[in-house]
Design a protein around this motif. Sequence first.
Motif: not given
Length: 87
Positions: A1-29
């Motif tokens: 997992v690469m990123g600041t743990f408090r702002y990584v998306s759940p799919e990134m934390a689960r080591a799943e495929a990511i896309d622009n929705r991970s950025d939407i999640y981080a912005s929402g946080v």
Amino acid sequence: VMGTFRYVSPEMARAEAIDNRSDIYASGVVLYELLSGIPVVPPTPVAVDMLRSVVSRTPDPLKMIAPSIPAALSDAVMKAIQKRPAD
């Protein structure tokens, strides 16, 4: 997992495929934290605990914490921090 743990998306934390929705999640946080003053993921010195929180912890509704925030903004932020990318 690469990123600041408090702002990584759940799919990134689960080591799943990511896309622009991970950025939407981080912005929402970030928006949630700015508007509420409360972290979505409580700080902890153990990274695994932070990642577990990202995947499983649902923060309190923004409307409850800061009722003066417009409903549309609150709803948009809460939608952005949903755990499933499809949501």
